[in-house]
Design an enzyme around this catalytic site. Structure first.
Site, PDB file in Angstrom:
ATOM      1  N   SER A 124      41.999  39.350 -13.691  1.00  0.00           N
ATOM      2  CA  SER A 124      41.517  38.184 -14.579  1.00  0.00           C
ATOM      3  C   SER A 124      40.538  38.563 -15.511  1.00  0.00           C
ATOM      4  CB  SER A 124      40.996  37.171 -13.733  1.00  0.00           C
ATOM      5  OG  SER A 124      40.160  36.305 -14.408  1.00  0.00           O
TER       6      SER A 124
ATOM      7  N   HIS B 175      45.486  38.257 -16.963  1.00  0.00           N
ATOM      8  CA  HIS B 175      45.268  36.863 -16.707  1.00  0.00           C
ATOM      9  C   HIS B 175      44.014  36.750 -17.606  1.00  0.00           C
ATOM     10  CE1 HIS B 175      45.327  33.212 -14.228  1.00  0.00           C
ATOM     11  NE2 HIS B 175      44.132  33.206 -14.480  1.00  0.00           N
TER      12      HIS B 175
ATOM     13  N   ASP C 231      41.814  33.650 -18.932  1.00  0.00           N
ATOM     14  CA  ASP C 231      41.294  32.466 -18.529  1.00  0.00           C
ATOM     15  C   ASP C 231      40.792  31.543 -19.699  1.00  0.00           C
ATOM     16  OD1 ASP C 231      41.872  32.024 -15.495  1.00  0.00           O
ATOM     17  OD2 ASP C 231      40.482  33.729 -15.595  1.00  0.00           O
TER      18      ASP C 231
ATOM     19  N   MET D 209      38.951  27.925 -20.760  1.00  0.00           N
ATOM     20  CA  MET D 209      38.292  26.880 -20.002  1.00  0.00           C
ATOM     21  C   MET D 209      37.565  26.038 -21.176  1.00  0.00           C
ATOM     22  SD  MET D 209      36.500  28.477 -16.978  1.00  0.00           S
ATOM     23  CE  MET D 209      37.227  29.948 -15.989  1.00  0.00           C
TER      24      MET D 209
ATOM     25  N   HIS E 124      45.937  31.418 -18.927  1.00  0.00           N
ATOM     26  CA  HIS E 124      45.880  30.008 -18.032  1.00  0.00           C
ATOM     27  C   HIS E 124      44.843  29.074 -18.537  1.00  0.00           C
ATOM     28  CE1 HIS E 124      43.657  29.083 -13.700  1.00  0.00           C
ATOM     29  NE2 HIS E 124      44.595  27.897 -14.396  1.00  0.00           N
TER      30      HIS E 124
ATOM     31  N   MET F  40      42.916  25.938 -18.719  1.00  0.00           N
ATOM     32  CA  MET F  40      42.163  25.012 -17.719  1.00  0.00           C
ATOM     33  C   MET F  40      41.463  23.968 -18.885  1.00  0.00           C
ATOM     34  SD  MET F  40      40.717  27.680 -15.046  1.00  0.00           S
ATOM     35  CE  MET F  40      40.940  29.027 -16.076  1.00  0.00           C
TER      36      MET F  40
ATOM     37  N   MET G 210      46.485  27.387  -7.365  1.00  0.00           N
ATOM     38  CA  MET G 210      45.066  27.816  -7.043  1.00  0.00           C
ATOM     39  C   MET G 210      44.617  27.844  -5.788  1.00  0.00           C
ATOM     40  SD  MET G 210      44.111  28.171 -10.401  1.00  0.00           S
ATOM     41  CE  MET G 210      42.409  28.456 -10.072  1.00  0.00           C
TER      42      MET G 210
ATOM     43  N   ASP H 269      45.767  32.523  -7.430  1.00  0.00           N
ATOM     44  CA  ASP H 269      44.552  32.560  -8.300  1.00  0.00           C
ATOM     45  C   ASP H 269      43.288  32.114  -7.698  1.00  0.00           C
ATOM     46  OD1 ASP H 269      42.724  32.989 -10.275  1.00  0.00           O
ATOM     47  OD2 ASP H 269      43.576  31.591 -11.774  1.00  0.00           O
TER      48      ASP H 269
ATOM     49  N   GLY I  26      40.172  38.799  -9.894  1.00  0.00           N
ATOM     50  CA  GLY I  26      39.011  38.813 -10.835  1.00  0.00           C
ATOM     51  C   GLY I  26      38.013  39.542 -10.234  1.00  0.00           C
ATOM     52  N   SER I  27      37.084  39.193  -9.382  1.00  0.00           N
ATOM     53  CA  SER I  27      35.948  39.874  -8.974  1.00  0.00           C
ATOM     54  C   SER I  27      36.322  41.234  -8.032  1.00  0.00           C
ATOM     55  CB  SER I  27      34.732  39.017  -8.291  1.00  0.00           C
ATOM     56  OG  SER I  27      35.334  38.092  -7.744  1.00  0.00           O
TER      57      SER I  27
HETATM   58  C1  DX5 Z   1      39.140  30.693 -11.847  1.00  0.00           C
HETATM   59  C2  DX5 Z   1      39.946  31.442 -12.565  1.00  0.00           C
HETATM   60  C3  DX5 Z   1      40.222  32.775 -12.220  1.00  0.00           C
HETATM   61  C4  DX5 Z   1      39.152  33.520 -11.894  1.00  0.00           C
HETATM   62  C5  DX5 Z   1      39.499  34.512 -10.559  1.00  0.00           C
HETATM   63  O1  DX5 Z   1      38.998  29.320 -12.064  1.00  0.00           O
HETATM   64  O2  DX5 Z   1      40.956  30.743 -12.914  1.00  0.00           O
HETATM   65  O3  DX5 Z   1      41.288  33.271 -12.796  1.00  0.00           O
HETATM   66  O4  DX5 Z   1      38.637  34.496 -12.796  1.00  0.00           O
HETATM   67  O5  DX5 Z   1      38.527  35.126 -10.410  1.00  0.00           O
HETATM   68  P1  DX5 Z   1      38.276  35.714  -8.422  1.00  0.00           P
HETATM   69  O6  DX5 Z   1      39.395  36.727  -8.542  1.00  0.00           O
HETATM   70  O7  DX5 Z   1      36.950  36.271  -8.441  1.00  0.00           O
HETATM   71  O8  DX5 Z   1      38.212  34.429  -7.741  1.00  0.00           O
HETATM   72 ZN    ZN Z   2      42.836  31.827 -13.903  1.00  0.00          ZN
END
Ligand code: DX5
Ligand code: ZN
Length: 222
Positions: A8, A33, A35, A37, A66, A68, A139, A174, A196-197
């Site tokens: 991500s 991926h 994101d 938002m 993705h 959101m 999720m 995710d 992600g992290s």
């Molecule tokens: C959160 C995002 C994720 C996020 C995942 O709402 O949809 O894709 O970046 O990051 P981690 O793996 O750190 O939870």
């Molecule tokens: Zn995501």
């Protein structure tokens, strides 16, 4: 089903995004991926079309947008133009006929379509969309932020896997995915892992993604 990793980008070192993309490719990621938002569907803002286009210009990896956002139907054409390969929309942003129309529109642009379920949305919410989905996103955190703690959604994944049967529909997870949490998800039937992290903060992203993939393959129940 293929076991795939999808780092991500939202969690990367954004000031160095080009280098981060090359690092992601070199680490063996299968897709990116991305994101998006809107500050309405989730209490956060992230990255948008222009950055997606820029990312597209430096990588051939498939990009999954993705969404959101409350009105993803307003953005399908721009996402397609910017170079998205997959568009994922949330199940609770509209009623069933409207969601079906959006999924059809995504396919009309030649892209793959996915429906995402927030933690509180039951597995059965995907049933009206299975004929129009290439992937279901479960999720494993409340959407909106990277770096949150993993929520075990195994039961939901198992139910969705049952509904899917032998159809070629991927199940993606995710939120909070790492070398450990990947195991219960894969065991339940998930095959696409957003990271992600755990990817971008790892000492070696390559080692982390390799371990995630191997752990998933070992645990995966078909
Ligand atoms: C959160 C995002 C994720 C996020 C995942 O709402 O949809 O894709 O970046 O990051 P981690 O793996 O750190 O939870
Ligand atoms: Zn995501």
């Amino acid at each position: 089903m293929n076991i795939l990793t999808a780092p991500s980008l939202f969690a990367c070192d954004l000031i160095n995004i080009e280098k981060e993309i090359y690092r992601t490719e070199a680490a063996g990621a299968d897709m990116i991926h991305f994101d998006i938002m809107d500050g309405v569907y989730v209490p956060n803002l992230s990255i948008g079309f222009d950055l997606l286009r820029a990312v597209r210009s430096v990588t051939d990896l498939p990009i999954d947008a993705h969404m959101m956002t409350v009105n993803p139907q307003n953005y399908i054409q721009r996402l397609a133009d910017a170079g998205a390969d997959i568009i994922t929309i949330h199940s609770d942003i509209a009623d069933t006929p409207a969601i079906r129309r959006i999924l059809e529109e995504i396919h009309n642009y030649g892209l793959m379509a996915a429906v995402a379920l927030k933690p509180k949305v039951p597995a059965s919410a995907v049933i009206p969309y299975l004929d129009l989905c290439d992937m279901i996103l479960v999720m494993t955190v409340e959407p909106g932020f990277s770096g949150q703690s993993f929520m075990d959604m195994s039961e939901k994944i198992r139910m969705i896997k049952e509904y899917i049967g032998s159809d070629p529909i991927s199940i993606q997870v995710d939120g909070g995915i790492n070398e450990e949490t990947v195991k219960v998800c894969a065991k339940a039937g998930a095959n696409v892992f957003v990271v992600g992290s755990a990817a971008y903060r790892a000492k070696s992203m390559k080692e982390t993604l390799t371990n995630i993939k191997n752990n998933a393959k070992e645990a995966y129940c078909d």
